[in-house]
Design a protein around this motif. Structure first.
Motif, PDB file in Angstrom:
ATOM      1  N   ASN A   1       0.667  -1.167   0.064  1.00 44.11           N
ATOM      2  CA  ASN A   1      -0.105   0.059  -0.145  1.00 44.11           C
ATOM      3  C   ASN A   1       0.957   1.482  -0.054  1.00 44.11           C
ATOM      4  N   THR A   2       0.907   1.966  -1.339  1.00 49.37           N
ATOM      5  CA  THR A   2       1.903   3.285  -1.110  1.00 49.37           C
ATOM      6  C   THR A   2       0.930   4.305  -0.736  1.00 49.37           C
ATOM      7  N   ASN A   3      -0.312   4.159  -0.419  1.00 54.19           N
ATOM      8  CA  ASN A   3      -1.100   5.558  -0.089  1.00 54.19           C
ATOM      9  C   ASN A   3      -1.047   5.378   1.590  1.00 54.19           C
ATOM     10  N   THR A   4       0.032   5.594   2.035  1.00 51.96           N
ATOM     11  CA  THR A   4       0.415   5.684   3.381  1.00 51.96           C
ATOM     12  C   THR A   4       1.202   6.520   3.819  1.00 51.96           C
ATOM     13  N   ILE A   5       1.116   7.130   5.207  1.00 54.77           N
ATOM     14  CA  ILE A   5       1.843   8.050   5.539  1.00 54.77           C
ATOM     15  C   ILE A   5       2.353   7.454   7.033  1.00 54.77           C
ATOM     16  N   SER A   6       3.814   8.047   7.295  1.00 55.49           N
ATOM     17  CA  SER A   6       4.506   7.667   8.625  1.00 55.49           C
ATOM     18  C   SER A   6       4.837   8.943   9.363  1.00 55.49           C
ATOM     19  N   LEU A   7       4.383   9.094  10.464  1.00 54.84           N
ATOM     20  CA  LEU A   7       4.656  10.240  11.535  1.00 54.84           C
ATOM     21  C   LEU A   7       5.500   9.895  12.596  1.00 54.84           C
ATOM     22  N   THR A   8       7.038  10.433  12.521  1.00 57.11           N
ATOM     23  CA  THR A   8       7.907  10.004  13.399  1.00 57.11           C
ATOM     24  C   THR A   8       7.764  11.246  14.613  1.00 57.11           C
ATOM     25  N   MET A   9       7.773  10.637  15.913  1.00 60.78           N
ATOM     26  CA  MET A   9       7.422  11.665  16.854  1.00 60.78           C
ATOM     27  C   MET A   9       8.760  12.428  17.126  1.00 60.78           C
ATOM     28  N   SER A  10       9.908  12.017  16.847  1.00 59.18           N
ATOM     29  CA  SER A  10      11.174  12.890  16.844  1.00 59.18           C
ATOM     30  C   SER A  10      10.882  14.117  16.280  1.00 59.18           C
ATOM     31  N   SER A  11       9.938  14.231  15.327  1.00 56.40           N
ATOM     32  CA  SER A  11       9.771  15.492  14.424  1.00 56.40           C
ATOM     33  C   SER A  11       9.531  16.483  15.384  1.00 56.40           C
ATOM     34  N   LEU A  12       8.800  16.384  16.674  1.00 55.31           N
ATOM     35  CA  LEU A  12       8.592  17.311  17.543  1.00 55.31           C
ATOM     36  C   LEU A  12       9.639  18.259  17.848  1.00 55.31           C
ATOM     37  N   LYS A  13      10.983  17.319  18.017  1.00 53.17           N
ATOM     38  CA  LYS A  13      12.188  17.988  18.659  1.00 53.17           C
ATOM     39  C   LYS A  13      12.759  18.991  17.537  1.00 53.17           C
ATOM     40  N   GLU A  14      12.509  18.529  16.330  1.00 52.27           N
ATOM     41  CA  GLU A  14      13.064  19.486  15.062  1.00 52.27           C
ATOM     42  C   GLU A  14      12.373  20.905  15.130  1.00 52.27           C
ATOM     43  N   PRO A  15      13.099  22.138  14.991  1.00 51.19           N
ATOM     44  CA  PRO A  15      12.368  23.393  15.025  1.00 51.19           C
ATOM     45  C   PRO A  15      11.552  23.359  13.910  1.00 51.19           C
ATOM     46  N   PRO A  16      10.220  24.138  14.234  1.00 52.19           N
ATOM     47  CA  PRO A  16       9.247  24.367  13.211  1.00 52.19           C
ATOM     48  C   PRO A  16       9.818  25.709  11.938  1.00 52.19           C
ATOM     49  N   GLU A  17       9.081  25.479  10.954  1.00 55.49           N
ATOM     50  CA  GLU A  17       9.481  26.704  10.084  1.00 55.49           C
ATOM     51  C   GLU A  17       9.032  27.902  10.406  1.00 55.49           C
ATOM     52  N   ALA A  18       7.891  27.916  11.059  1.00 57.75           N
ATOM     53  CA  ALA A  18       7.459  28.998  11.649  1.00 57.75           C
ATOM     54  C   ALA A  18       6.745  28.737  13.166  1.00 57.75           C
ATOM     55  N   THR A  19       6.625  29.946  14.166  1.00 57.52           N
ATOM     56  CA  THR A  19       5.755  29.706  15.340  1.00 57.52           C
ATOM     57  C   THR A  19       4.973  31.019  15.350  1.00 57.52           C
ATOM     58  N   ILE A  20       3.655  30.861  15.803  1.00 58.51           N
ATOM     59  CA  ILE A  20       2.755  31.854  15.623  1.00 58.51           C
ATOM     60  C   ILE A  20       2.201  31.768  17.143  1.00 58.51           C
ATOM     61  N   LEU A  21       2.457  32.760  17.775  1.00 58.61           N
ATOM     62  CA  LEU A  21       1.606  33.076  18.866  1.00 58.61           C
ATOM     63  C   LEU A  21       0.122  33.271  19.038  1.00 58.61           C
ATOM     64  N   ALA A  22      -0.539  32.152  18.653  1.00 61.25           N
ATOM     65  CA  ALA A  22      -1.889  32.395  18.397  1.00 61.25           C
ATOM     66  C   ALA A  22      -2.695  31.162  18.463  1.00 61.25           C
ATOM     67  N   ASP A  23      -3.833  31.251  18.705  1.00 61.13           N
ATOM     68  CA  ASP A  23      -4.702  29.892  18.247  1.00 61.13           C
ATOM     69  C   ASP A  23      -4.836  29.525  16.564  1.00 61.13           C
ATOM     70  N   PRO A  24      -4.582  28.426  16.213  1.00 67.18           N
ATOM     71  CA  PRO A  24      -4.765  28.359  14.844  1.00 67.18           C
ATOM     72  C   PRO A  24      -6.343  28.484  14.655  1.00 67.18           C
ATOM     73  N   ILE A  25      -6.569  28.655  13.234  1.00 66.88           N
ATOM     74  CA  ILE A  25      -7.766  28.811  12.555  1.00 66.88           C
ATOM     75  C   ILE A  25      -8.512  27.507  12.152  1.00 66.88           C
ATOM     76  N   ARG A  26      -9.463  26.804  12.459  1.00 66.97           N
ATOM     77  CA  ARG A  26     -10.117  25.633  12.267  1.00 66.97           C
ATOM     78  C   ARG A  26     -11.224  25.797  11.276  1.00 66.97           C
ATOM     79  N   CYS A  27     -11.352  24.776  10.406  1.00 66.90           N
ATOM     80  CA  CYS A  27     -12.517  24.783   9.616  1.00 66.90           C
ATOM     81  C   CYS A  27     -13.625  24.395  10.379  1.00 66.90           C
ATOM     82  N   ASP A  28     -14.818  25.081  10.243  1.00 61.26           N
ATOM     83  CA  ASP A  28     -16.093  24.956  10.823  1.00 61.26           C
ATOM     84  C   ASP A  28     -16.731  23.477  10.838  1.00 61.26           C
ATOM     85  N   ASN A  29     -16.590  22.785   9.730  1.00 60.41           N
ATOM     86  CA  ASN A  29     -16.960  21.410   9.422  1.00 60.41           C
ATOM     87  C   ASN A  29     -16.678  20.420  10.589  1.00 60.41           C
TER      88      ASN A  29
END
Length: 629
Positions: free
Chosen positions: A80-108
């Motif tokens: 199955n190539t329609n698959t994604i893996s999320l490695t938790m060590s990614s949290l230790k890597e610095p993000p490309e941007a930091t926003i000091l606010a709440d994210p805007i979420r879709c109402d659906n």
């Protein structure tokens, strides 16, 4: 997040021909991406598949492994190539941007995607969600220009630096009568030799008093037989000394360590100072009393001050009675309340059969509720629970406790405990209270336990996060016949031009109590060609997800012997085909060989029940850990 291929496979002109070829050759499609973790991090998954291409036979001594890019001849192995893996060590890597606010979420509510760099909108204009098409009218817009964003909604940016965190470790040790069993050992550590010699001398002195005669050890006789409990005691002492010295060398905070034992009664030694507290009788069946006793005795000193006192208590342990494992576990959970990133390490050789959590006599529904509460408390308190077993302990009940709280599961010899403790003590929790959300475009659905749901978003409360944890997601395109409303824009020129959107959101709390959202959003091009998807395949992601999902499947079938053997046999065939391919990843190949051995054991077993060791090994494969010896 890493994708199984550079392309998202949505089916195409070669689909019918491929199916016809299967039917003509009577190939049974192997559903090896079916995984049912019942709330664990690996879900029930199916998916579009592609052929792995078989390499030519090696003419030299190069190890046979696997690779699609050097393919020559197609086989019927499908991945199955329609698959994604999320490695938790990614949290230790610095993000490309930091926003000091709440994210805007879709109402659906069935979507919940965050406004991201793929969205274009201006103040006062509605935002049409790229995932579900819902028009939203938020009061303000964040400026998002990158794929990887950290939202520190309370203004405090979380830190993944845990070097200054003080960890609490509770050892929960089985001292039931069966821990007196012995084994032969050729070479002992100095600590084990000292414990065995000391206890043997004490035994001779006791016998001398009883018999009224002087009995001494024979000179120059080397003791080679040790009890299971002696091996456990030596391992714990050695690892605590090494841990204390390592913290001193690295200038890191000393952990706080506590000791609990269980036999007929539960004995709470705390950190070795003061009189032990004996918990017995009706207390062993009272959940809240056990929790209270643990909480009231949770004041532990640092290991640098208590290592000697804990060692003294460990050396004094003796075998007796049955196995009050359940009550001891509850007391341990009480001791770590308020201490994020704590560890509870259970060392046992038997089934819990005294007090709360009695697996021999408690009705199944009560047992299910008990372990569900244990798991939830572990997640809520940021505590991992590891289960290191030397014999039958009903791993099907204890294994999920470890897997879901971020601990480890192992079925080992008592003499192997030292290395396993070393591994577990080196694993750190980097975040707690974690919730993961995966969102795909509405023309696709996420493959989870209830296949009928076909939702485009999925939430999972993972709780504790360790850096070595990987979470797989699988997805599939909806059927144009049955889901026409959702697939009406599958040929949307913008989607075809820019690719299908995917988003992973993690809400987490760091070890200092700061919470945030980490969001990754990516678009991937689509293809209707299975061959193109296969040529762009990331083999490590695809094969690792195959192993995780397949191990999860087998664990879900442990109560269904006939279906278990059927699926294990199919998985053996899959692994044999995959391992014909070429790759430079020797470690992954070895893990596949581990899995092949476990699946083959299930296939050739004459028992109707899956063994404890096999269950433990499946949990290890699901966590992508090597089985080893």
């Amino acid at each position: 997040m890493e994708f199984g291929s550079n392309f998202i496979l949505v089916g195409g002109d070669d689909e019918d021909d491929y199916q016809a070829e299967q039917e003509e050759e009577e190939i049974d499609p192997v559903d090896y991406n079916y995984g049912a973790s019942h709330g664990a991090s690996v879900g029930h998954v199916y998916g579009f598949e592609c052929e792995i291409m078989e390499s030519e036979d090696n003419e030299d001594d190069t190890p046979v492994t696997f690779a699609a890019e050097e393919a020559k001849k197609p086989t019927k192995t499908k991945v199955n190539t329609n698959t994604i893996s999320l490695t938790m060590s990614s949290l230790k890597e610095p993000p490309e941007a930091t926003i000091l606010a709440d994210p805007i979420r879709c109402d659906n509510p069935k979507c919940g995607a965050f406004f991201s760099d793929i969205d274009k909108c201006h103040d006062g204009e509605p935002w049409k969600c790229k995932f579900c098409g819902t028009e939203n009218k938020p009061s303000k817009w964040p400026e998002v220009k990158v794929q990887d964003v950290l939202y520190a909604h309370d203004g405090q940016v979380p830190s993944m630096d845990i070097s200054e965190s003080t960890q609490t470790i509770i050892f929960v040790v089985d001292v039931s009568g069966s821990m007196g069993r012995t084994l032969q050992i050729a070479q002992m550590s100095s600590t084990l030799q000292e414990i065995v010699t000391s206890e043997h001398t004490a035994y001779l002195q006791e016998m001398s008093q009883i018999l009224g005669m002087n009995i001494t050890a024979e000179p120059n006789v080397r003791i080679t037989e040790v009890s299971w409990l002696q091996a456990v005691k030596a391992s714990i002492i050695d690892q605590l000394v090494q841990l204390k010295e390592k913290c001193l060398r690295d200038n890191k905070p000393q952990p706080k360590v506590g000791l609990i034992t269980f036999g007929d009664i539960v004995t709470l030694y705390k950190d070795g100072w003061g009189e032990p507290i004996k918990i017995e009788g009706g207390q062993l069946a009272d959940y809240y009393e056990l929790l209270r006793l643990g909480t009231e005795n949770s004041d532990l000193g640092s290991l640098s001050d208590t290592c000697r006192s804990i060692e003294t208590c460990v050396r004094s342990l003796k075998c007796d009675g049955q196995t009050a494992l359940g009550p001891a576990l509850v007391v341990a959970q009480g001791m770590v309340i308020g201490s994020k990133g704590s560890k509870i390490i259970i060392c046992t050789d038997g089934v819990s059969n005294v007090g709360i959590g009695n697996l021999d006599s408690t009705p199944p529904q009560e047992i299910a509720t008990f372990f569900k509460n244990v798991i939830q408390r572990g997640k809520d308190s940021g505590t991992s629970i590891s289960v290191l077993s030397f014999d039958e302990c009903k791993m099907e009940k204890l294994g999920p406790v470890a897997e879901e709280t971020g601990g480890i599961v192992d079925f080992i010899k008592p003499t192997q405990l030292g290395s396993r403790l070393k591994d577990e003590l080196s694993r750190a929790t980097i975040a707690t209270n974690a919730l993961i959300k995966f969102v795909v475009h509405k023309s696709m659905y996420i493959q989870v336990l209830d296949e009928a749901m076909k939702e485009c978003s999925w939430d999972y409360f993972i709780g504790n996060i360790q850096m070595d944890k990987k979470v797989p997601f699988c997805f599939a395109p909806r059927s144009e016949d049955t889901d026409s409303a959702q697939t009406s824009d599958v040929n949307d020129p913008e989607l075809l031009a820019h690719g299908y959107p995917f988003q992973v959101q993690i809400y987490f709390t760091d070890m200092k109590g700061n919470s945030a959202w980490r969001v990754w959003t990516k678009c991937k091009p689509v293809t209707r060609s299975r061959k193109e998807a296969q040529l762009g395949m990331n083999q490590n992601i695809v094969v690792e997800n195959f192993m995780q999902n397949s191990a999860s499947l087998l664990l879900s079938l442990k109560e269904n012997p006939s279906e278990l053997k059927l699926q294990a046999n199919k998985i053996v065939d899959q692994i044999n085909q995959i391992c014909k391919q070429k790759s430079n990843d020797v470690a992954l190949y070895r893990k596949l060989m581990d899995f092949l051995q476990v699946a083959s054991t299930i296939v050739h077993s004459h028992d109707r029940t899956i063994t404890e060791e096999t269950i433990a090994n499946l949990f290890k494969i699901q966590a992508l850990r090597s089985i080893g010896n």
